[in-house]
Each structure stands twice: as C-alpha cells, then as structure tokens.
Design an enzyme around this catalytic site. Structure first.
Site, PDB file in Angstrom:
ATOM      1  CE1 TYR A  59      -3.375  -2.685   0.194  1.00 13.74           C
ATOM      2  CE2 TYR A  59      -3.728  -2.195   2.501  1.00 13.74           C
ATOM      3  CZ  TYR A  59      -4.059  -2.905   1.371  1.00 13.74           C
ATOM      4  OH  TYR A  59      -5.071  -3.835   1.430  1.00 13.74           O
ATOM      5  CG  LEU A 211     -19.148   1.031   3.841  1.00 15.09           C
ATOM      6  CD1 LEU A 211     -18.718   2.417   4.289  1.00 15.09           C
ATOM      7  CD2 LEU A 211     -20.640   0.825   4.106  1.00 15.09           C
ATOM      8  NE  ARG A 213     -12.451  -2.335  -4.063  1.00 12.77           N
ATOM      9  CZ  ARG A 213     -12.718  -3.575  -3.702  1.00 12.77           C
ATOM     10  NH1 ARG A 213     -13.970  -3.973  -3.600  1.00 12.77           N
ATOM     11  NH2 ARG A 213     -11.764  -4.435  -3.432  1.00 12.77           N
ATOM     12  N   GLY A 214     -17.320   2.326  -1.256  1.00 16.30           N
ATOM     13  CA  GLY A 214     -18.047   3.587  -1.212  1.00 16.30           C
ATOM     14  C   GLY A 214     -19.438   3.522  -1.795  1.00 16.30           C
ATOM     15  CB  SER A 217     -20.694   5.228   1.689  1.00 13.57           C
ATOM     16  OG  SER A 217     -20.844   6.031   0.521  1.00 13.57           O
TER      17      SER A 217
END
Length: 336
Positions: A59, A211, A213-214, A217
C-alpha cells in the site's frame, strides 16, 4: 466507544474490536489523501476502542506501513492488533507488476523484515499472503509463516482471498486465524463454500469492502468523477449502467436505514457484522467524520424481520458488474 465490543478471530486468533480499520486508502488507490488527517483518524480509531488495523507492505509502496509506524510510536504496542499482507509487487511509477504474486518461503522472510522495520515493531500480530500464487504451493507459504511464528516475528497466520480447498490445505499445515476477503451486501460470494469451510475449521473472517468501496456508503452519486489514481475508475461496478443499477439498490437500502434512524453505510456495516460472530468488518475510513459514522454501526440492531427487509432491498446476486476488472478477477483463488 471505549467499550467497543470484541470478537475472537477464529479458534486460534486474537481478540479484536467488532469493527477494524483498513488503512489502504490513506496511502493508495482511492485518490489523494490528507496525511495529517489520516494520522488523526488512526489515533481516533484507537481511542474509540478499535484495535484491529489492516495494511499491506505494497500500500503506497511502503508508505502505509510508515504512516502506521508513526502512530505506533505514540501508542502502546498492545493497543493495536496489526494485520499485514504481502505478495503484490509495485513499479516506480506507482503501478503493479504483473502476477504471479511473490509468496515463496524466501519472500515471506524478506518482506517481513522490511515490514517490521517500516512499522517500527518487533512483531506483527497477523501476517498473510495477499493472494495465492498457483506456482507456489500454499503449504510452502504457510510453512515459512509457521517458522516466523515460532521465531516470534509474527503471532498469527492469516490468509486472503483464497478458496475452500486452499484454506483446508493451509489449515493442515498450521492454525489459521482468519481469512480476509471482500464480503458485503453486493459481494456475497463467500457464502457458498468459503464461509461454511471457515466455520467448520474454526477460522475467522475479516471482511473488507463492506461498503463496496463507497457504493454502499450512501454518499456516492452518479455524477462523481474519478481520477486516474483511483482504481474505481476501472472497476465495473462504477461504470455506466452497472453504476445506475447498483445505486438503485443503495437507494432501497437507504429506505431501510431511514426507518431505523441510521445511515445507509451503518446498516451495510451492521449487516456484515450480523452474519456471524466470527466475522469482523473492516472499514476504510480516511477521515474522522467517516470513522465516527462507521463506528455508529455497532449501535444498529438488526432483528430477523429487518434482516429479511434488507435481503429484499438488496438480494444476493443483485449487484451489477464484477467486483474487479476481468484480469484481476482471474487472479482470485476465492472466485474459482
């Protein structure tokens, strides 16, 4: 939140907070991040009782580990259960080298040495290969991890995105604390064979992408533009008609959340946590406000009627588009 509930990660794993923090987005793949806010969010999570922090040596090509190491210097080491993945390889321009993943016995020891230095710690709580390399027997990888555990450099052995057969072979070599895999209302694949195998073997599950990746959300819109550094720009579920169909599912989930007096994201996280005591959702909050919202999921109670209502809103298999682009899907042992 200091009393955040804990769960045991499998029969052999550590006790961790019911929600963990995935730190990837603080360094990579979701567009620019604010480093000062990332550090503040990590501290806020630990202060709130979150003890599971997940990262990987790739990362930000090591940046994420150094960021977490900066926070660890200001905390007691026993406040954090560190989960670290290895295996993916990067290029100087920020890209990823083509598979196969480097998960040989030699790579286990080499990558671990660098992670320990970047994190500023003498042990990692859970160390895991990020993907399976079909050319490297899982027995070789887990055997090297067992050596590192016996030497005290790691405390538990984890897996990531592996199928039921591979999980069984790994567990025959050494106790496995948990499998990390994408699991959400839009990604129900583990339910067929992987979750039953984990339950049978006493292995936990840390769920990332809870989620989606959003998408789940409640903050996503069809008009949002994605930059070239955001890998969602190439994710099928965020494209065209796939995105429109998925946002309709999110709207249906939002109506359930409104009835409960919760946010859409909180209900999505609570749903994952409600699928079993051995499951721990990871949230990818990069800011304190998003962290606070995500942790509010622990107060969302989903009874049987509400779970059935959620199932009607977002049925299994209803997601439109694959969770990764086809080349990446082909690398997932969990999808075979």
């Amino acid at each position: 939140m200091a009393g955040l509930r804990r769960r045991q990660l499998g029969a052999s794993g550590p006790e961790v907070s019911i929600i963990g923090l995935g730190a990837m987005g603080m360094s990579d793949l979701y567009g620019p991040a604010d480093e000062a806010e990332s550090v503040a969010t990590l501290h806020a999570a630990i202060d709130a009782g979150v003890n599971l922090v997940d990262t990987a040596d790739f990362y930000g090509s090591g940046h994420n580990e150094m960021l977490i190491g900066r926070v660890l210097r200001e905390r007691r080491r026993d406040e954090v259960v560190l989960s670290v993945k290895f295996g993916a390889r990067r290029t100087p321009d920020g890209g990823f080298q083509a598979a196969p993943y480097d998960v040989s016995a030699a790579a286990v020891k080499d990558r671990l040495a660098y992670s320990l230095r970047r994190l500023g710690t003498d042990y990692i709580d859970i160390y895991r290969p990020s993907r399976l390399n079909p050319q490297v027997p899982i027995e070789e990888t887990v055997g090297a991890l067992l050596e590192m555990r016996e030497a005290g450099y790691i405390r538990h052995i984890g897996l990531s995105e592996m199928g039921a057969d591979t999980i069984r072979r790994a567990a025959a070599v050494a106790p496995i604390s948990d499998l990390q895999i994408e699991y959400s209302l839009l990604s129900r694949g583990p339910e067929a064979t992987i979750l039953p195998t984990l339950r049978e073997l006493g292995i936990g599950l840390t769920a990332y992408g809870v989620l989606s990746r959003g998408l789940l959300s409640g903050h996503w819109s069809a008009e949002r533009e994605l930059t070239g550094t955001d890998f969602r720009a190439n994710s099928p579920r965020f494209q065209g008609e796939h995105l429109s169909a998925n946002l309709r599912l999110v709207d249906a989930l939002g109506r359930v959340a409104q009835r409960l007096g919760a946010t859409t994201g909180q209900v999505a996280i609570a749903w994952v946590a409600a699928q079993g005591e051995q499951i721990v959702p990871l949230v990818g909050a990069r800011r304190r406000d998003r962290l606070t919202e995500s942790l509010g999921a622990v107060d969302v109670v989903l009874d049987r009627d509400t779970l059935d209502e959620i199932e009607r809103a977002v049925p299994a298999g209803a997601a439109s588009g694959q969770r990764y682009a086809t080349p990446m899907m082909s690398l997932l042992d969990s999808e075979k």
